[in-house]
Design an enzyme around this catalytic site. Structure first.
Site, PDB file in Angstrom:
ATOM      1  N   LEU A  28       0.836  -1.200   0.000  1.00  0.00           N
ATOM      2  CA  LEU A  28       0.000   0.000   0.000  1.00  0.00           C
ATOM      3  C   LEU A  28       0.874   1.254   0.000  1.00  0.00           C
ATOM      4  CD1 LEU A  28      -2.666   1.584   0.320  1.00  0.00           C
ATOM      5  CD2 LEU A  28      -2.372   1.304   2.806  1.00  0.00           C
ATOM      6  N   HIS A  29       1.881   1.289   0.842  1.00  0.00           N
ATOM      7  CA  HIS A  29       2.757   2.461   0.917  1.00  0.00           C
ATOM      8  C   HIS A  29       3.402   2.748  -0.449  1.00  0.00           C
ATOM      9  CE1 HIS A  29       5.766   5.309   2.123  1.00  0.00           C
ATOM     10  NE2 HIS A  29       6.746   4.451   1.914  1.00  0.00           N
TER      11      HIS A  29
END
Length: 188
Positions: A28-29
């Site tokens: 996600l990051h």
């Protein structure tokens, strides 16, 4: 912040939930960095403060447009078999709001001394050790994610604090971890 996506981890006998959550969050990051998002926040609705755990659910908050843009990216490769497929949903009415922030403890005196010495090269190791003794180390009891820096390859813990819920939302920008020092996310 009117929509959300829940990413629920499925039980896996080979991989414990914290390991899978670390992998999911790392992906996600990277996706948030890639799309340069400042409008998507995160929460962990199953967080436990007493026995620090983030639980098995990662929730993303944002507008439908921003969340759909994120999901158009191919960031879940390798995680599909470990997740319940998320559905874009509308935030319920009359929810509270919560701010989730990063906490960076002074947990390693040696690392702090090395950093201090880099900033103050005129000092000796003994000077820095006298200024920053081992007693400055602090331990915190917060849930965390274990991540690996893409820039230097070092592993680190991202400690997360869910602040007490409040009645009114606060607008603001989120960083590429989905965290904000001011903005809140819907809490339910």
């Amino acid at each position: 912040m009117d929509h959300y996506l829940n990413f629920r981890l499925l039980p896996d006998p080979e991989f414990p939930a914290p390991l899978l959550m670390n992998a999911l969050f790392s992906k996600l990051h990277r996706a948030l960095v890639q799309i340069d998002s400042r409008t998507i926040g995160i929460s962990f609705p199953e967080v436990q403060q007493e026995k620090p755990s983030l639980g098995r659910c990662l929730r993303l908050h944002g507008t439908a447009d921003h969340l759909e843009r994120l999901m158009a990216e191919n960031w879940l490769v390798g995680m599909q078999d470990h997740l319940v497929h998320p559905q874009l949903s509308i935030v319920p009415n009359n929810v509270q709001h919560c701010r989730i922030r990063r906490v960076q403890p002074k947990s390693n005196a040696e690392r702090l001394r090395r950093r201090y010495l880099k900033r103050h090269p005129q000092l000796t190791n003994q000077d820095v050790e006298a200024k920053l003794p081992d007693s400055i180390e602090t331990r915190i009891k917060l849930p965390f994610l274990r991540l690996k820096s893409q820039s230097n390859g070092h592993s680190f813990c991202l400690f997360l604090e869910h602040l007490p819920p409040q009645e009114q939302p606060v607008d603001g920008a989120f960083n590429t971890y989905g965290l904000s020092s001011e903005a809140t996310i819907p809490w339910f």
